[in-house]
Scaffold this active site. Structure first.
Site, PDB file in Angstrom:
ATOM      1  N   HIS A  74       0.866  -1.180   0.000  1.00 35.78           N
ATOM      2  CA  HIS A  74       0.000   0.000   0.000  1.00 35.78           C
ATOM      3  C   HIS A  74       0.904   1.233   0.000  1.00 35.78           C
ATOM      4  CE1 HIS A  74      -3.049   2.923   1.139  1.00 35.78           C
ATOM      5  NE2 HIS A  74      -3.992   1.982   1.016  1.00 35.78           N
ATOM      6  N   THR A 146      -9.792  26.325 -49.324  1.00 34.35           N
ATOM      7  CA  THR A 146     -10.804  25.446 -48.746  1.00 34.35           C
ATOM      8  C   THR A 146     -10.819  24.157 -49.560  1.00 34.35           C
ATOM      9  OG1 THR A 146     -12.568  26.420 -50.122  1.00 34.35           O
ATOM     10  CG2 THR A 146     -12.241  27.366 -47.930  1.00 34.35           C
ATOM     11  N   HIS A 147     -10.977  23.033 -48.887  1.00 39.11           N
ATOM     12  CA  HIS A 147     -10.933  21.718 -49.539  1.00 39.11           C
ATOM     13  C   HIS A 147      -9.615  21.508 -50.282  1.00 39.11           C
ATOM     14  CE1 HIS A 147     -15.238  21.374 -48.712  1.00 39.11           C
ATOM     15  NE2 HIS A 147     -15.353  22.593 -49.196  1.00 39.11           N
ATOM     16  N   SER A 275      19.316  11.835 -43.925  1.00 42.15           N
ATOM     17  CA  SER A 275      20.638  11.219 -43.952  1.00 42.15           C
ATOM     18  C   SER A 275      21.085  10.895 -45.365  1.00 42.15           C
ATOM     19  CB  SER A 275      20.632   9.945 -43.102  1.00 42.15           C
ATOM     20  OG  SER A 275      19.719   9.001 -43.652  1.00 42.15           O
ATOM     21  N   LYS A 280      16.891  18.001 -48.398  1.00 47.42           N
ATOM     22  CA  LYS A 280      15.678  18.058 -47.588  1.00 47.42           C
ATOM     23  C   LYS A 280      15.771  19.099 -46.476  1.00 47.42           C
ATOM     24  CE  LYS A 280      12.486  15.736 -47.731  1.00 47.42           C
ATOM     25  NZ  LYS A 280      12.317  14.356 -47.241  1.00 47.42           N
ATOM     26  N   GLU A 287       6.063  18.708 -37.289  1.00 47.43           N
ATOM     27  CA  GLU A 287       5.674  17.297 -37.319  1.00 47.43           C
ATOM     28  C   GLU A 287       5.688  16.698 -35.923  1.00 47.43           C
ATOM     29  OE1 GLU A 287       7.014  15.846 -41.758  1.00 47.43           O
ATOM     30  OE2 GLU A 287       8.564  15.990 -40.236  1.00 47.43           O
TER      31      GLU A 287
END
Length: 746
Positions: A74, A146-147, A275, A280, A287
């Site tokens: 406990h 939009t969309h 890598s 990039k 993210e």
């Protein structure tokens, strides 16, 4: 060794310290001590026993509690036994009238309150960053989507104004939660205060006393536990707030796509995107935020299930809460901090926004054309059909909508000027600019109401005070120093009795800005500027936030290194008398505030009290040695020339300034104290510059002029400042900060 990423990857040391095992134990022991003191207040246990319980709780260790938990199976009883044995004979009073969750829920409330304080403070910085970004780009026209398709034009500021409002509402909700849902309890096994009644005391009164000692509010009614609706609401609101943050991160990710390229995360010089794919430049912070928010919102469901406990309580909530609460707060802390850096470092590419607007060949203005055609007498549905077909044709043929309309003779209904106006993207953003200003202003005002300006006249921390200067309090931490900029203000080297609210924050943040800008010219004494990265023993002193730094120890060079680029102040006084300035002769015929042919180095003695004294370079060389004096002159002039040019780009003239230097233990020369602030420099707005007279000033010249205007003789005691002078002085400090850094001051 750590296994879960939450143990080593996410969350600041500040928020982590709130949820560490040691902290949880310390807060439970604090609740036990408050119980003993409250019982002593009511005459139910000896005062000496309560004092011993409080004193001896420091002897209880996590290791001993774990040993006892192995025996008792406990966790709370293990804490009770450990405290009892540490308290000697007084241990017989530990936990009297309490049930386990009186301790657990109340200790948890302390953790919740502290965590919410941390996140609210960080959330407000994120809100401030978004407000600043929205205002800066309120008129920058871009594609509204939009969309996933081009809709009609908006502005980048308007896009962020939407985020500002959502974040502001989220913070409002969390503030409400902290005030209304963070609750402790001390009502016993099923919430009826039965044990207290047996002891002959009013359980409600005992509970009130305990909560007062802990700085908490009590639950209006509880069973064995505080209602679990409270926890569900707090974490739910935290998840909603972070989902609003996720919208910002997700939009950054989308607008950073190679084929869109309208905004992008900052990218460090040594940062690597891949890598293998060297080109990039991935939006890793955005993210990361989106990924962690997914986990965070998933934590709400089990808390909702914990609401419906059986009868007056079962144990099914316990294990889940142990995992959920620290995880939620650590992830939220990381999401907020990472997003603040993300927004502050965003790069904007207006040329790509313009290119993308033109990609649609003017069809993004179809709604505008329809509306104007209706004004010219064509029915709305007919106009819609005509413009729809014209838009499809324009896109299919790669032609401008305006050309197709002209071909169909619809353009004949407009003058050339009307057509030009109609196909100007900036003319079709409606109230985007006004709405951005409205929302930004609303939440800037809310921020100021949340935090009425705190005035720090002086600090009295339980640390070794090394020095209390005119403006700064310096504490010796052993291998480093803690420097705290107060809101004191001095003129003519005399400290005034009236502080200037926020002044210490402005001085610290502006100095930090310049230290970073000039570190390529000369190293400085800074070790740490972020309060959240300070040692844990300092982070409990909230008055240090934004107005303190940790620095290296250095032997301060005993002269003020003053550089003047304009003829003002004491230099002008000396020039009028036909005197040289620190042994330097100036061309005849110069007027007050004239720009000097070249900046001059005019050193002065350092005075702890009363006035500094201007000295010649020869005298400075006698005081510090010729080689060092030459180096100080060279460094000071280079620093001034760099800063003056940079400030001028932002519309500010640095008329003169003083630098402070120090020598580290290994003899390295570094910049110390403050740098290019309104206290150490004379700042003028370039737009108002007019030689031949005193200039409008962003520095404390305003206070000097007031004090001299009322007949003060520059000797102690200094006069008090009336409220209107205090407010105007603060405004000038803020104006200097914003003008130089290009950032809003919140």
């Amino acid at each position: 060794m750590a296994v879960h990423p939450i143990d080593y990857r996410y969350g600041s040391s500040e928020i982590r310290s709130v949820w560490e095992e040691e902290t949880r134990l310390r807060k439970m022991l604090e609740v036990e001590a408050a119980l003993a003191e409250a019982l002593a207040d009511l005459g139910k246990i000896p005062r000496e026993a309560a004092e011993e319980i409080r004193e001896k709780k420091a002897l209880v260790t996590v290791e001993r509690v774990k040993e006892l938990e192995e025996e008792t199976k406990h966790d709370v009883m293990a804490v009770v036994k450990a405290l009892s044995e540490a308290s000697g004979d007084s241990g017989k009073y530990v936990h009297l009238t309490a049930t386990s969750y009186d301790i657990v829920d109340t200790a948890q409330a302390l953790q919740l309150k502290e965590s919410l304080d941390i996140l609210l403070e960080k959330g407000e910085k994120l809100l401030a960053a978004c407000i600043e970004f929205a205002e800066r780009h309120k008129s920058l026209v871009m594609v509204g989507r939009t969309h996933g398709q081009h809709a009609i034009p908006i502005t980048l500021g308007f896009k962020f104004a939407n985020y500002v409002d959502k974040l502001g509402i989220g913070l409002n909700n969390l503030r409400w939660d902290k005030e209304n849902l963070v609750r402790g309890k001390f009502s016993g096994a099923v919430g009826t205060y039965a044990a207290q009644k047996v002891l002959g005391i009013n359980g409600g009164e005992l509970e009130e006393r305990i909560m007062d000692k802990l700085g908490l509010e009590k639950a209006a009614i509880s069973t064995q536990v505080v209602p679990r609706e409270h926890l569900a609401r707090i974490i739910s609101d935290l998840a909603v707030f972070c989902c609003s943050i996720e919208q910002v991160a997700k939009e950054v990710r989308n607008l950073q796509r190679t084929e869109i390229g309208e905004i992008a995360e900052g990218f460090g010089e040594k940062q690597v995107g891949s890598s293998t794919m060297a080109q990039k430049r991935n939006p890793i912070n955005a993210e990361n935020v989106c990924s962690n928010v997914r986990v965070l919102r998933s934590l709400v469901a089990p808390l909702l299930e914990n609401i419906a406990l059986e009868h007056e309580r079962d144990l099914t909530n316990s294990a889940a809460e142990r995992s959920i609460l620290p995880t939620a707060f650590l992830l939220a802390d990381d999401v907020i901090e990472r997003s603040t850096k993300l927004v502050q470092g965003l790069q904007v590419f207006p040329e790509n926004m313009e290119k993308n607007l033109r990609t649609g060949k003017g069809t993004i203005l179809a709604e505008a054309v329809i509306t104007r055609l209706v004004e010219k007498g064509i029915g709305r549905q007919e106009a819609h059909e005509l413009v729809k077909k014209s838009s499809m044709q324009a896109l299919a043929e790669g032609r401008q909508l305006k050309e197709v309309l002209e071909e169909k003779r619809l353009a004949e209904r407009f003058s050339e000027e009307e057509l030009d106006e109609l196909f100007d993207y900036g003319n079709y953003v409606g109230l985007a600019v006004e709405k951005t200003e409205e929302i930004a202003g609303k939440w800037r005002m809310k921020l100021s109401k949340w935090h009425p300006t705190q005035v720090v006249r002086e600090t009295n921390l339980p640390l070794k005070l090394l020095k209390r200067g005119k403006v700064r309090d310096v504490y010796d931490l052993g291998e480093q120093l803690l420097i705290v900029a107060t809101d004191r203000i001095s003129i003519f080297d005399v400290v005034l009795p009236t502080p200037i609210p926020s002044k210490g924050v402005i001085l610290t943040q502006l100095s930090n800005y310049w230290f970073k800008q000039t570190e390529f010219l000369l190293k400085n004494h800074l070790i740490e500027t972020e309060f959240n990265a300070f040692p844990s023993e300092l982070r409990k002193f909230r008055q240090l936030v934004d107005r303190s730094v940790l620095v290296k120890k250095a032997r301060v060079v005993p002269i003020e290194c003053v550089v003047r680029g304009y003829l003002s102040g004491s230099a002008w006084s000396a020039f009028k008398k036909g005197e040289g300035i620190c042994g330097i002769s100036l061309p005849k015929g110069l007027k007050e505030s004239d720009k000097l042919p070249e900046p001059i180095f005019t050193p002065a003695t350092k005075a702890e009290r009363f006035h500094d004294e201007n000295i010649s370079f020869q005298k400075a060389a006698e005081l510090v040695g010729r080689d060092l004096a030459v180096e100080l002159r060279e460094k000071s002039l280079r620093l001034y020339e760099f800063a003056a040019k940079k400030a001028e780009e932002n519309g500010i003239i640095i008329a003169d300034t003083k630098f402070e230097f120090g020598l580290t233990e290994d003899g390295e020369l570094v910049l110390v104290d403050e740098l290019l602030t309104p206290d150490s420099s004379r700042f003028w707005p370039a737009t108002d510059y007019e030689p031949g007279k005193p200039q409008k000033s962003f520095d404390k010249q305003y206070v000097r002029d007031y004090a001299l205007g009322i007949g003060w003789n520059k000797e102690p005691p200094a006069p008090s400042l009336p409220p209107e002078v205090v407010e105007e002085t603060r405004r000038k400090y803020v104006e200097a900060f914003e003008g130089i850094t290009g950032r809003k001051f919140f």
